[in-house]
Write a protein that holds these residues in place. Structure first.
Motif, PDB file in Angstrom:
ATOM      1  N   HIS A   1       1.895   8.735  -6.692  1.00 51.04           N
ATOM      2  CA  HIS A   1       2.263  10.131  -6.502  1.00 51.04           C
ATOM      3  C   HIS A   1       3.318  10.560  -7.518  1.00 51.04           C
ATOM      4  O   HIS A   1       3.179  11.595  -8.193  1.00 51.04           O
TER       5      HIS A   1
ATOM      6  N   GLN B   1       0.961   4.109  -3.110  1.00 53.47           N
ATOM      7  CA  GLN B   1       0.798   5.549  -2.927  1.00 53.47           C
ATOM      8  C   GLN B   1       2.015   6.313  -3.456  1.00 53.47           C
ATOM      9  O   GLN B   1       1.883   7.354  -4.123  1.00 53.47           O
TER      10      GLN B   1
ATOM     11  N   ARG C   1       0.829  -1.211   0.000  1.00 53.01           N
ATOM     12  CA  ARG C   1       0.000   0.000   0.000  1.00 53.01           C
ATOM     13  C   ARG C   1       0.863   1.261   0.000  1.00 53.01           C
ATOM     14  O   ARG C   1       0.531   2.246  -0.666  1.00 53.01           O
TER      15      ARG C   1
END
Length: 917
Positions: free
Chosen positions: A880, A876, A872
């Motif tokens: 990003h 992210q 996870r």
């Protein structure tokens, strides 16, 4: 879009450039250029000459390899196949097919038809379906299919000491791990460069491709444009009305040899070679390859079955040890020695076991039965019952950990929560015409009104209650049979004084009655199963569940409730009711009152536990034998009878779709019946295991065979199932938990009320003058005055032995002449108190250990938790960075295209945004 189909000589290459006719549902237009055929009935008779395909020689035309999973161009992969035949209702079905296939093409799928003249039976057409990249990408986005974006950098488990000992049980690395370990993220069509896409043709594996195509087929209408008939939707409806005869994805090759085309994975061959053959029974299962080929739902079933079988090994070993203890302590059984002793058992005259037909009999006639009972009814059985209560907890807790690991490795974490709405059944969408606003998605969705839902639920509940009542009625009928037939057996198998109730020292009336009643009960069970399976599916369809998960859970609960009553009710009767409400000579209890002449059944002279063992062995082994015969022998007979083409047929004679077409269809409920069979077995080895310690051993042998038989069926007998996802075993997990809790209670009651262990212990520690079991037999039998026995209970044969004025019976009552004549003695109440105390102590001890073990063992391993958090975090971080790069590219592009007057502002804006990001 027009699709021209026909025989090979009429084939033509047509360039399709109409974007308006090749729109994907809710997606972009797809330009397609492919070779297509003319239906003979649609052709205008023009003799169009086939354009040669690049790379194809005349030799290939004369001797093509038809055992392929590609279109004729050798490039596009066949993702799904539909078959149909011409029949008397041809025009109506032809119209349905025409509309359905037209709508499939509008959804972006590419079609190619094989004429019936190319098939062996000369009457079957095959429609091959290919999903191009745009269709796959669109629906992968809709279905939130997880795909790799980075290769995993988390190392696998460390080396285990003495790992070399497991080498004989291991499979080759390419079979156990058919693909590298990746970090994955739900596919997004707008971010294709974020994912690891090396080749669009192979990015989505065949199992994902056929899942996407089936999703489209299940929702594609076949009514004409402009007409709204919601009932005319989906391939399932077309299969049920005979428009198509079959719909299935293709196996990638023959199971006994690899595919000639190097682009084929030949995963079916690897599965057969390393998994489906019985000689591989000691090898581990290639779960990752099973999941990759068949999908997660089938993979999780085989993972559970394999884990269950591994855990059975420990229960089987312990059960064998307990049985061995019973055999070794055979000569130390004082009670059996007293029964067999001519001076003790031979001098004890027992009261008749039934009215009129049963004579008085000598206790030593039950010598063999008492020895048999000792094999299962001994001190080791108590230990084994407690062990099994703890074993069940360990099995369920360790399975949760194994399941959590598979959820992560197979990208199933949070799957149900994300996919719940996407799994709405097409039948629900079609039959529910009412619409309402979904508060979460803010979209209109179908729903079933509360009044209709309540009416359907009431009808369903009434149907279930009726069928369960029918089972109970059948069980009562079997009990009546036992009561009526026992007297008949007793009148046939009797010899008043010498070999009373014995034929060849092996068959007693009790044994004959028990065995025949168990066989009749088993036949009734199988007959009721046959009918109720269809009734359960019908009432579940009538309820119109919203999602596939809800449908399976409802059907699971109905079927298990029925099967629970059907299979276990006879065992519950023998364990907890038989011999408990008999009465005593002069005041016997009758099933339907004294007018019925059906006196309540007494236990076998060796005890009720041996009868429970007989009942369990017959029902459990009978079910397993019938199941294995049905699963293994019947397919072989079917193949032989139908003359199915086998290995002797050359590859270029029969196409891959023809070879798969003659295989059996794997129904939507196929896996459901596999689970049901194993859960019923799980009930047998837990609920009544105190009566038969060898039950886990029999289950272990059965499951070793079951795994390979199921694997053999999947790889050789069934068409390839449509891949589907499941993160766990569903409602079966809760059923197993309920059975595990109930098993502690049933085994405690079996040891207390069915076994003779508690009376023996009470006698040993409270009533024995020598602190031994000597005299126990005489102590456990009460005395009754023969002259006080009513005429209706006396044998038909005249009793003329005046030397004996009393007979004995199994109970604890005061003798004749006592001031409390024939009332229960204080020892009876002591034994009852000891039984209740044993139940309470055993249940509390086992439950405390169960809950402590469950608390000690976390459901999710710590390393799996760490991997999930790591993934996870990486998602992210990568997202990003990806968004930043995309924004930079957009800003750079806008800077280049902006007017000169704005150039002075752009660098500042670019710098500010970059700093913020």
């Amino acid at each position: 879009m027009r699709r021209i189909t026909g025989k090979t000589k009429d084939e033509t290459l047509i360039e399709l450039q109409s974007a308006s006719d090749s729109q994907v549902a809710d997606g972009p237009a797809v330009l397609t250029a492919f070779k297509i055929n003319l239906h003979p009935d649609e052709s205008s008779g023009n003799g169009l000459k086939e354009a040669p395909l690049p790379g194809h020689t005349e030799t290939d035309k004369l001797h093509p390899n038809k055992d392929t999973v590609f279109f004729r161009d050798g490039v596009r992969r066949v993702d799904f196949v539909l078959s149909y035949v011409d029949d008397k209702d041809g025009e109506k079905k032809q119209e349905r097919r025409r509309e359905f296939e037209s709508n499939l093409e509008k959804a972006g799928l590419e079609l190619e038809t094989e004429d019936k003249s190319d098939s062996k039976d000369q009457k079957t057409y095959f429609l091959k379906i290919h999903a191009p990249w745009d269709v796959l990408a669109t629906y992968a986005d809709v279905l939130k299919i997880k795909v790799p974006f980075k290769e995993s950098d988390i190392p696998h488990g460390q080396d285990v000491p003495l790992e070399w000992l497991s080498h004989p049980f291991r499979l080759p690395g390419h079979v156990m791990h058919p693909q590298p370990d990746y970090f994955t993220y739900p596919f997004d069509k707008t971010k294709t460069d974020f994912f690891l896409i090396n080749d669009k043709d192979t990015f989505f594996p065949p199992s994902t491709r056929n899942r996407i195509v089936f999703y489209i087929l299940a929702r594609c209408p076949y009514y004409k444009e402009g007409r709204k008939d919601r009932g005319k939707t989906g391939i399932k409806r077309l299969l049920s009305n005979g428009t198509y005869t079959a719909a299935f994805p293709l196996h990638d090759c023959r199971y006994w040899k690899k595919a000639r085309n190097a682009e084929c994975e030949s995963e079916r061959y690897n599965l057969y070679k390393h998994w489906a053959r019985f000689l591989c029974f000691y090898k581990e299962q290639p779960l990752n390859l099973i999941r990759k080929y068949y999908g997660e739902k089938i993979g999780i079933y085989f993972a559970w079955l394999g884990f269950y079988t591994e855990m059975l090994f420990f229960a089987a070993v312990m059960g064998l040890i307990c049985f061995t203890y019973g055999v070794l302590s055979y000569d130390d059984n004082i009670s059996s020695k007293e029964i067999c002793d001519a001076d003790i058992g031979g001098s004890i005259l027992m009261c008749p076991l039934c009215d009129k037909k049963c004579p008085f009999w000598k206790l030593n006639s039950t010598c063999l039965s008492s020895w048999q009972s000792h094999l299962f009814d001994n001190e080791g059985t108590v230990f084994f019952a407690i062990f099994m209560g703890i074993w069940v907890t360990l099995f369920l807790e360790f399975w949760k950990r194994r399941q959590a690991r598979l959820e992560y490795e197979w990208d199933l974490v949070d799957f149900e929560e994300e996919q719940q709405q996407l799994q709405i059944r097409p039948e629900f969408e079609i039959r529910c015409t009412n619409r309402r606003l979904n508060k979460i998605t803010q979209e209109m969705e179908p729903y079933l009104p509360v009044t209709s839902k309540c009416a359907r639920f009431c009808l369903s509940a009434a149907t279930v209650v009726f069928w369960i009542s029918l089972i109970v009625a059948c069980i009562i009928g079997v009990i009546v049979y036992r009561l009526a037939v026992y007297a008949a057996f007793a009148s046939i198998i009797k010899d008043p004084m010498r070999k009373i109730q014995l034929v060849g020292r092996f068959i007693t009336p009790q044994l004959a009655t028990s065995v025949t009643a168990s066989c009749i009960n088993f036949v009734i069970i199988m007959i009721l199963n046959f009918f109720y399976e269809r009734v359960a599916v019908w009432i579940t369809d009538m309820e119109i569940p919203k999602t596939h998960l809800e449908y399976e859970n409802r059907l699971t609960m109905k079927m298990f409730l029925f099967q629970f009553v059907n299979y276990y009710s006879s065992c519950f009767y023998v364990a907890f009711f038989k011999g408990k409400f008999v009465g005593y000579p002069g005041d016997y209890s009758y099933m339907f009152g004294k007018w019925s002449n059906l006196r309540n059944e007494e236990c076998d002279p060796g005890g009720c536990l041996i009868e429970l063992t007989t009942q369990l062995v017959i029902v459990m082994t009978g079910k397993q034998l019938c199941g294995n015969i049905q699963e293994a022998l019947l397919p072989l007979i079917r193949n032989w009878w139908s003359g199915r083409r086998g290995r002797h047929n050359p590859e270029n004679h029969y196409s891959r779709w023809e070879q798969d077409h003659v295989l059996q269809n794997f129904s939507q409920l196929g896996l459901f019946y596999e689970y049901l069979e194993m859960v019923i077995q799980f009930g047998f080895i837990t609920l009544f295991v105190a009566s038969f310690p060898l039950a886990p051993l029999l289950a272990l042998f059965n499951n070793i065979l079951e795994i390979r038989v199921d694997a053999w069926k999947f790889t050789t007998q069934f068409r390839r199932p449509v891949a589907s996802k499941a993160r766990n075993i569903g409602a079966w997990q809760e059923i197993l938990n309920a059975v595990a809790i109930l098993s502690v209670v049933t085994n405690a009651f079996i040891m207390a009320f069915t076994s003779d262990m508690i009376p023996r212990m009470v006698y040993l520690y409270a009533y024995s003058p020598e602190a031994s079991m000597t005299g126990y037999v005489n102590n456990s039998l009460s005395i009754y005055n023969i002259s006080q026995i009513p005429e209706r209970n006396m044998p038909e044969d005249s009793w003329s032995d005046n030397s004996t004025t009393t007979c004995r019976y199994r109970d604890y009552r005061y003798p004749p002449g006592h001031q409390r004549e024939y009332m229960h003695t204080m020892q009876f109440w002591h034994i009852l108190a000891a039984k209740m105390a044993f139940i309470i102590i055993m249940e509390h001890v086992v439950f405390v250990v169960k809950f402590f073990v469950a608390w000690m063992i976390p459901d999710v391993p710590s390393d799996v938790k760490a991997r999930i958090k790591r993934e996870r975090y990486l998602i992210q971080e990568y997202l990003h960075n990806y968004e930043v790069e995309q924004l930079k590219l957009q800003l750079s592009a806008s800077f280049i295209t902006e007017p000169q007057s704005d150039v002075t502002l752009t660098p500042d804006k670019h710098e500010v945004l970059s700093e913020c990001l």
